[in-house]
Scaffold this motif. Sequence first.
Motif, PDB file in Angstrom:
ATOM      1  N   ARG A 506      27.330  56.809  28.240  1.00 21.77           N
ATOM      2  CA  ARG A 506      26.810  58.152  28.479  1.00 21.77           C
ATOM      3  C   ARG A 506      27.459  58.694  29.742  1.00 21.77           C
ATOM      4  NH1 ARG A 506      20.658  58.860  29.914  1.00 21.77           N
ATOM      5  NH2 ARG A 506      20.434  57.615  28.003  1.00 21.77           N
ATOM      6  N   ASP A 507      28.038  59.871  29.633  1.00 22.77           N
ATOM      7  CA  ASP A 507      28.688  60.526  30.773  1.00 22.77           C
ATOM      8  C   ASP A 507      29.675  59.605  31.474  1.00 22.77           C
ATOM      9  OD1 ASP A 507      27.238  62.857  30.312  1.00 22.77           O
ATOM     10  OD2 ASP A 507      25.570  62.196  31.576  1.00 22.77           O
ATOM     11  N   GLY A 508      30.388  58.819  30.670  1.00 18.73           N
ATOM     12  CA  GLY A 508      31.420  57.951  31.215  1.00 18.73           C
ATOM     13  C   GLY A 508      30.932  56.596  31.682  1.00 18.73           C
ATOM     14  N   LEU A 509      29.628  56.370  31.711  1.00 19.70           N
ATOM     15  CA  LEU A 509      29.082  55.085  32.162  1.00 19.70           C
ATOM     16  C   LEU A 509      28.759  54.224  30.956  1.00 19.70           C
ATOM     17  CD1 LEU A 509      26.689  56.288  34.996  1.00 19.70           C
ATOM     18  CD2 LEU A 509      28.878  55.091  35.270  1.00 19.70           C
ATOM     19  N   LEU A 510      29.338  53.045  30.915  1.00 20.80           N
ATOM     20  CA  LEU A 510      29.240  52.153  29.764  1.00 20.80           C
ATOM     21  C   LEU A 510      28.335  50.974  30.083  1.00 20.80           C
ATOM     22  CD1 LEU A 510      30.492  51.724  26.909  1.00 20.80           C
ATOM     23  CD2 LEU A 510      32.232  50.319  28.025  1.00 20.80           C
ATOM     24  N   ARG A 511      27.263  50.828  29.306  1.00 21.70           N
ATOM     25  CA  ARG A 511      26.402  49.648  29.437  1.00 21.70           C
ATOM     26  C   ARG A 511      27.078  48.443  28.782  1.00 21.70           C
ATOM     27  NH1 ARG A 511      21.544  51.003  26.241  1.00 21.70           N
ATOM     28  NH2 ARG A 511      22.943  52.494  25.238  1.00 21.70           N
ATOM     29  N   ARG A 512      26.667  47.238  29.198  1.00 21.72           N
ATOM     30  CA  ARG A 512      27.236  46.037  28.588  1.00 21.72           C
ATOM     31  C   ARG A 512      26.683  45.789  27.190  1.00 21.72           C
ATOM     32  NH1 ARG A 512      25.740  42.133  33.474  1.00 21.72           N
ATOM     33  NH2 ARG A 512      24.008  43.613  33.476  1.00 21.72           N
ATOM     34  N   TRP A 513      25.410  46.055  26.993  1.00 27.17           N
ATOM     35  CA  TRP A 513      24.744  45.888  25.695  1.00 27.17           C
ATOM     36  C   TRP A 513      23.655  46.934  25.603  1.00 27.17           C
ATOM     37  CZ3 TRP A 513      24.717  41.860  29.392  1.00 27.17           C
ATOM     38  CH2 TRP A 513      23.546  41.780  30.144  1.00 27.17           C
ATOM     39  N   ASP A 515      20.425  47.042  25.657  1.00 25.34           N
ATOM     40  CA  ASP A 515      19.266  47.027  26.545  1.00 25.34           C
ATOM     41  C   ASP A 515      19.654  46.876  28.015  1.00 25.34           C
ATOM     42  OD1 ASP A 515      17.434  47.268  24.425  1.00 25.34           O
ATOM     43  OD2 ASP A 515      17.541  45.110  24.022  1.00 25.34           O
ATOM     44  N   ASP A 516      20.933  46.944  28.310  1.00 32.22           N
ATOM     45  CA  ASP A 516      21.370  46.894  29.706  1.00 32.22           C
ATOM     46  C   ASP A 516      20.773  48.104  30.431  1.00 32.22           C
ATOM     47  OD1 ASP A 516      22.701  45.828  31.850  1.00 32.22           O
ATOM     48  OD2 ASP A 516      24.669  46.606  31.309  1.00 32.22           O
ATOM     49  N   PRO A 517      20.147  47.906  31.589  1.00 25.17           N
ATOM     50  CA  PRO A 517      19.424  49.013  32.223  1.00 25.17           C
ATOM     51  C   PRO A 517      20.301  50.098  32.827  1.00 25.17           C
ATOM     52  CG  PRO A 517      19.341  47.049  33.600  1.00 25.17           C
ATOM     53  CD  PRO A 517      19.939  46.627  32.295  1.00 25.17           C
ATOM     54  N   ALA A 518      21.587  49.835  33.000  1.00 26.74           N
ATOM     55  CA  ALA A 518      22.439  50.828  33.661  1.00 26.74           C
ATOM     56  C   ALA A 518      23.882  50.627  33.228  1.00 26.74           C
ATOM     57  CB  ALA A 518      22.318  50.712  35.180  1.00 26.74           C
ATOM     58  N   GLY A 519      24.712  51.625  33.535  1.00 26.37           N
ATOM     59  CA  GLY A 519      26.131  51.496  33.259  1.00 26.37           C
ATOM     60  C   GLY A 519      26.777  50.475  34.173  1.00 26.37           C
ATOM     61  N   PHE A 520      27.665  49.672  33.617  1.00 24.12           N
ATOM     62  CA  PHE A 520      28.339  48.614  34.355  1.00 24.12           C
ATOM     63  C   PHE A 520      29.739  49.118  34.696  1.00 24.12           C
ATOM     64  CE2 PHE A 520      29.827  44.277  35.195  1.00 24.12           C
ATOM     65  CZ  PHE A 520      28.697  43.708  35.762  1.00 24.12           C
ATOM     66  N   VAL A 521      30.026  49.254  35.989  1.00 24.52           N
ATOM     67  CA  VAL A 521      31.195  50.023  36.408  1.00 24.52           C
ATOM     68  C   VAL A 521      32.496  49.452  35.860  1.00 24.52           C
ATOM     69  CG1 VAL A 521      32.539  50.827  38.397  1.00 24.52           C
ATOM     70  CG2 VAL A 521      30.034  50.907  38.470  1.00 24.52           C
ATOM     71  N   ILE A 522      32.691  48.132  35.956  1.00 23.05           N
ATOM     72  CA  ILE A 522      33.995  47.614  35.524  1.00 23.05           C
ATOM     73  C   ILE A 522      34.181  47.743  34.028  1.00 23.05           C
ATOM     74  CG2 ILE A 522      33.355  45.187  35.231  1.00 23.05           C
ATOM     75  CD1 ILE A 522      36.160  44.567  36.524  1.00 23.05           C
ATOM     76  N   CYS A 523      33.105  47.648  33.245  1.00 27.05           N
ATOM     77  CA  CYS A 523      33.238  47.854  31.801  1.00 27.05           C
ATOM     78  C   CYS A 523      33.717  49.274  31.507  1.00 27.05           C
ATOM     79  CB  CYS A 523      31.903  47.600  31.105  1.00 27.05           C
ATOM     80  SG  CYS A 523      31.376  45.881  31.119  1.00 27.05           S
ATOM     81  N   SER A 524      33.233  50.221  32.283  1.00 31.11           N
ATOM     82  CA  SER A 524      33.670  51.604  32.110  1.00 31.11           C
ATOM     83  C   SER A 524      35.161  51.736  32.400  1.00 31.11           C
ATOM     84  CB  SER A 524      32.857  52.515  33.032  1.00 31.11           C
ATOM     85  OG  SER A 524      31.462  52.328  32.836  1.00 31.11           O
ATOM     86  N   TYR A 557      31.399  51.642  45.509  1.00 31.44           N
ATOM     87  CA  TYR A 557      30.665  51.394  44.272  1.00 31.44           C
ATOM     88  C   TYR A 557      29.717  50.207  44.433  1.00 31.44           C
ATOM     89  CZ  TYR A 557      33.976  53.996  41.239  1.00 31.44           C
ATOM     90  OH  TYR A 557      34.745  54.945  40.620  1.00 31.44           O
ATOM     91  N   ALA A 558      28.553  50.308  43.792  1.00 33.93           N
ATOM     92  CA  ALA A 558      27.751  49.132  43.513  1.00 33.93           C
ATOM     93  C   ALA A 558      28.246  48.518  42.205  1.00 33.93           C
ATOM     94  CB  ALA A 558      26.278  49.505  43.413  1.00 33.93           C
ATOM     95  N   GLU A 559      27.499  47.551  41.696  1.00 34.20           N
ATOM     96  CA  GLU A 559      27.856  46.904  40.437  1.00 34.20           C
ATOM     97  C   GLU A 559      27.569  47.806  39.244  1.00 34.20           C
ATOM     98  OE1 GLU A 559      26.938  42.592  38.378  1.00 34.20           O
ATOM     99  OE2 GLU A 559      25.281  43.641  39.349  1.00 34.20           O
ATOM    100  N   GLN A 560      26.432  48.508  39.283  1.00 35.76           N
ATOM    101  CA  GLN A 560      26.002  49.328  38.169  1.00 35.76           C
ATOM    102  C   GLN A 560      25.563  50.708  38.665  1.00 35.76           C
ATOM    103  OE1 GLN A 560      23.501  45.800  36.259  1.00 35.76           O
ATOM    104  NE2 GLN A 560      23.919  47.380  34.740  1.00 35.76           N
ATOM    105  N   ILE A 561      25.491  51.665  37.731  1.00 36.81           N
ATOM    106  CA  ILE A 561      25.050  53.017  38.044  1.00 36.81           C
ATOM    107  C   ILE A 561      24.112  53.472  36.938  1.00 36.81           C
ATOM    108  CG2 ILE A 561      25.752  55.400  38.429  1.00 36.81           C
ATOM    109  CD1 ILE A 561      28.441  54.363  39.429  1.00 36.81           C
ATOM    110  N   ASP A 562      22.941  53.956  37.316  1.00 40.09           N
ATOM    111  CA  ASP A 562      21.948  54.404  36.349  1.00 40.09           C
ATOM    112  C   ASP A 562      22.497  55.584  35.544  1.00 40.09           C
ATOM    113  OD1 ASP A 562      19.530  56.131  35.476  1.00 40.09           O
ATOM    114  OD2 ASP A 562      18.601  54.223  36.038  1.00 40.09           O
ATOM    115  N   GLN A 563      22.414  55.471  34.219  1.00 45.79           N
ATOM    116  CA  GLN A 563      22.962  56.528  33.368  1.00 45.79           C
ATOM    117  C   GLN A 563      22.171  57.827  33.459  1.00 45.79           C
ATOM    118  OE1 GLN A 563      23.004  54.375  29.575  1.00 45.79           O
ATOM    119  NE2 GLN A 563      25.235  54.440  29.592  1.00 45.79           N
ATOM    120  N   ASP A 564      20.891  57.746  33.834  1.00 41.24           N
ATOM    121  CA  ASP A 564      20.063  58.941  33.916  1.00 41.24           C
ATOM    122  C   ASP A 564      20.138  59.622  35.275  1.00 41.24           C
ATOM    123  OD1 ASP A 564      19.031  58.720  31.272  1.00 41.24           O
ATOM    124  OD2 ASP A 564      17.651  57.161  31.955  1.00 41.24           O
ATOM    125  N   THR A 565      20.021  58.825  36.331  1.00 39.49           N
ATOM    126  CA  THR A 565      19.895  59.393  37.674  1.00 39.49           C
ATOM    127  C   THR A 565      21.181  59.352  38.484  1.00 39.49           C
ATOM    128  OG1 THR A 565      19.258  57.291  38.694  1.00 39.49           O
ATOM    129  CG2 THR A 565      17.493  58.621  37.698  1.00 39.49           C
TER     130      THR A 565
END
Length: 616
Positions: A506-513, A515-524, A557-565
């Motif tokens: 979503r909006d360029g942020l890719l979750r790992r699976w 139910d992953d709670p947030a986008g995982f930066v390196i996967c993106s 960057y942190a490890e992950q970024i919330d897709q909503d906020t």
Amino acid sequence: MDSGRIGEHGFLADGSSAALVDRAGSVNWWCPPRFDAPAVFGRLLDDRAGHWTIRPEEDGFTSERSYLDDTLVLRTVFTTRTGSVAVTDALALEPGARGHEIGLRSPRVLARLVEGLTGEVPMRVEYQPRFEYGRVRAYLTDSAGEIAATAGACRLSLRANVPMDLGDGGATGRFTARAGTSHHFTLGHAETYGGGPPAVPDADRVVAETVAGWRSWADLHRDQYRGLYRDQVRRSALVVQGMTYQPSGAIVAAATTSLPEELGGDRNYDYRFVWVRDFSLTLQALWLAACPDEANRQFSWVARAMGWIGDEPVPIMYGVQGERDLTEHTLDHLSGYADSRPVFIGNDAWKQRQTDVLGEILDAAWLMRYYLDPMSPDVRQLLHALADQAVLNWRRPDAGMWEARDVERHYLSSKVQCWTALDRAVRFGPRLGEPADVARWAAARDEVRAAVLTRGWNERLGAYTGAFDSDELDASVLIMPLVGFLPADDPRMRSTMDVVERRLSRDGLLRRWKDDPAGFVICSFWLVGCLAEAGEVDRARRLFEQLAARVNDLGLYAEQIDQDTGEHLGNFPQAFSHIGLIIAAGRLTEAVERFGATSARHLVPAGTGATEGARR
């Protein structure tokens, strides 16, 4: 101003440890003398775990901050109704250290320089050291203008040119910053026994020397990378350098422990260690944005850390000096970031079987092949043993690259990386083994490939899935074209990329699976690389620029970024995220040269591009 959030921090480094400073002038994390040492300021995990704040007395101020050019020296400008003031923060480098010598003998000093800019700004200082992650409150004494705090194995000395009052395990001070004035604060760390007193040099000198040291390193590498997005790549390279424990050359995954992947969640692990998984990508990033000297140090470090490898499982992570036992402990006295418990030190993933690391090391060796010629006997034994392990273990389930703590599975990414290990071993050929060895590796490589193509593909989903015979998507399959297992324009791979992006992004942020709670930066960034490899250069560029805009105001960057906020989550700053940016920029540069792109072509000077570090 919610200055205590993960992404609201700045990052200081000295080649052995790191400190985090928030927008309100509070040092909320520092673990001298090395990244994984006990914190003396741990407010990031609990308000009671210590901090050191220098800020305007009155609330309602605003702050703007930036790094001094080509450094990890942070300057924060506070503006109030009565004036403005700058606070410059630096973790000291050894005086006179330049270029590749910075960080080897850092003096364990945190300096803070306060300069009045306009008007008059009443300021306050709160110094609350807490040792052993907040377990120990030291008794403070003031002698000849230095405030000493000693407890257990640790001691601190604070020198300030403003009056400080002692009490309740800390010290406070108040002063007025007027235009043209400066106020100096220097905090030194030393062991209680067996060494000299903490160093407390003048803050002016610390800042000047640290700026000169970082800029000398940047100057050495200024022309190393000449591709797209140079400013972002240079900043990320500097962050990765800051995550390096210089005495050994090891790069930690992050500067922190127990910052949650999900607020209130329990996946709060200690990342202040060195993962072999990161190894190949780290070398590629250093090759692109730094120089082979850093890459050579990395390979030497991992060879020494692993030692002789036989039939036992390969360790997947280490301490910064090569330690293997990283047994996990909980800190029950800490409430955790945003009440996210448990708080961990150590990481029990060190016990796991993760067969993808075999491919990471052999891939790194292939990248470094010209520097490994002639190949030393110890390196040859290591690589030979790892290839043999891939033959023996590729059929076995493991914990996977996301380090699942429930049951082992036949993760596709692990199988693909076993293929990578065998493929690189075959490429080395007689440099690595006898003809019978090479034939055995080649046969196993072909078996792995056939199994992945058959059991990894889900016809109903139209995608390769996270594990054999699974219905679950996993972004880790995006490594398949990046390691050369399949071309990115292979029809099944292309379909996988589309399905993964549609269902997990979503909006360029890719979750790992799912139910992953947030986008995982390196996967993106892996998706950027896949799109670039498939020739979709403009689309890859747009995605890259979406992701590049997700950094905080300091380019971190942190490890992950919330897709909503858009909130940064997980440990911080995350080396893997910055490594992903560097490699994605390199792949985009090569793709523009290979395929052309009207919208991007003007950004690449003729005759430039990524080095072989990004090629397969």
